[in-house]
Design an enzyme around this catalytic site. Sequence first.
Site, PDB file in Angstrom:
ATOM      1  N   GLU A 138      32.682  15.025  19.665  1.00 59.59           N
ATOM      2  CA  GLU A 138      31.883  16.222  20.609  1.00 59.59           C
ATOM      3  C   GLU A 138      31.199  15.119  21.409  1.00 59.59           C
ATOM      4  O   GLU A 138      30.473  14.322  21.132  1.00 59.59           O
ATOM      5  CB  GLU A 138      30.900  17.077  19.679  1.00 59.59           C
ATOM      6  CG  GLU A 138      30.400  17.978  20.629  1.00 59.59           C
ATOM      7  CD  GLU A 138      29.241  18.774  19.425  1.00 59.59           C
ATOM      8  OE1 GLU A 138      28.968  19.826  20.091  1.00 59.59           O
ATOM      9  OE2 GLU A 138      29.014  18.500  18.550  1.00 59.59           O
ATOM     10  N   LYS A 187      32.410  26.260  23.669  1.00 57.99           N
ATOM     11  CA  LYS A 187      31.661  26.362  22.329  1.00 57.99           C
ATOM     12  C   LYS A 187      31.252  27.756  22.224  1.00 57.99           C
ATOM     13  O   LYS A 187      30.314  28.167  22.989  1.00 57.99           O
ATOM     14  CB  LYS A 187      30.798  25.136  22.051  1.00 57.99           C
ATOM     15  CG  LYS A 187      30.127  25.282  20.710  1.00 57.99           C
ATOM     16  CD  LYS A 187      29.237  23.812  20.598  1.00 57.99           C
ATOM     17  CE  LYS A 187      28.597  23.740  19.189  1.00 57.99           C
ATOM     18  NZ  LYS A 187      27.827  22.399  19.232  1.00 57.99           N
ATOM     19  N   CYS A 236      32.170  21.675  16.668  1.00 56.89           N
ATOM     20  CA  CYS A 236      31.098  21.148  15.886  1.00 56.89           C
ATOM     21  C   CYS A 236      30.522  22.559  15.251  1.00 56.89           C
ATOM     22  O   CYS A 236      30.969  23.032  14.066  1.00 56.89           O
ATOM     23  CB  CYS A 236      30.134  20.636  16.563  1.00 56.89           C
ATOM     24  SG  CYS A 236      28.642  19.721  15.442  1.00 56.89           S
TER      25      CYS A 236
END
Length: 292
Positions: free
Chosen positions: A41, A114, A151
């Site tokens: 990331e 995300k 993540c």
Amino acid sequence: MRLAALQQARDSDDREANLARCLAGIRQAAEAGARLVLLPELHNSRYFCQTEDPACFDIAEPIPGPSSEALAALARELGVVIVASLFERRAAGLYHNTAVVLDADGRLAGRYRKMHIPDDPGYYEKYYFTPGDLGFTPIDTAVGRLGVLVCWDQWYPEAARLMALAGAELLLYPTAIGWDPADDAAEQARQRDAWLTVQRGHAIANGLPVAACNRTGFEPDPSGRGDGIHFWGSSFVAGPQGELLAEATVEQEQLLLADLDLARSETVRRIWPYLRDRRIDAYGDLLKRFRD
């Protein structure tokens, strides 16, 4: 299919140098036979979200932009699929934590913004990132249909399930997660084990391989107010029954390689038919924040 996860540390905010290191690692992965390469990331910089600093928005770039174009050129040259992680500048004052997928012909196959944005000590991502608005949509590539998440998304079974229901053949997680150095060894072990376990659970519950690529090494808090983050590495690849196919170390940079048989998901799902037996008529409460 051979998959590579490029576990790296970051001790500099020199974006060009960091991207060059990624490009070199991708080239090494291709030489080792990888057809799909996963990066950690926000790999172009240190993890800047440890503090809230408006100057950090200068790191962001458009997509397409310099980084995605450099990655696309290498994907085309090597004939590999690359999953990268960029700080996207969508418009003035509008930014996302975005994974991009470059297909083996250099085409921008798709992007994922995300969805779950943390806001915790050392992880002040809500200050920087607008929550994703592209949904949980797999991206078709030369190596298959990729369910790309990022993540904090990796803790949510709903995200993995929705990718699976949309036809993802593989779940991929670019990651930047680590320990607070103030935590004792027992707490650190619990956190890392939970991280591994929940993602292996996504593999099992959906009958799909899962790969996570984390950064490693210690990064100080740039503000000097916090203790910094010791990223725990441990990038891994698991098969559709949660079996570990490859796992990186905690402390070292590593090119992690694993060979995947994507056809195994069909076999596993025939003996563990979770999708068949889901009670979709009884899951309405999942749309509530909490059942009071």
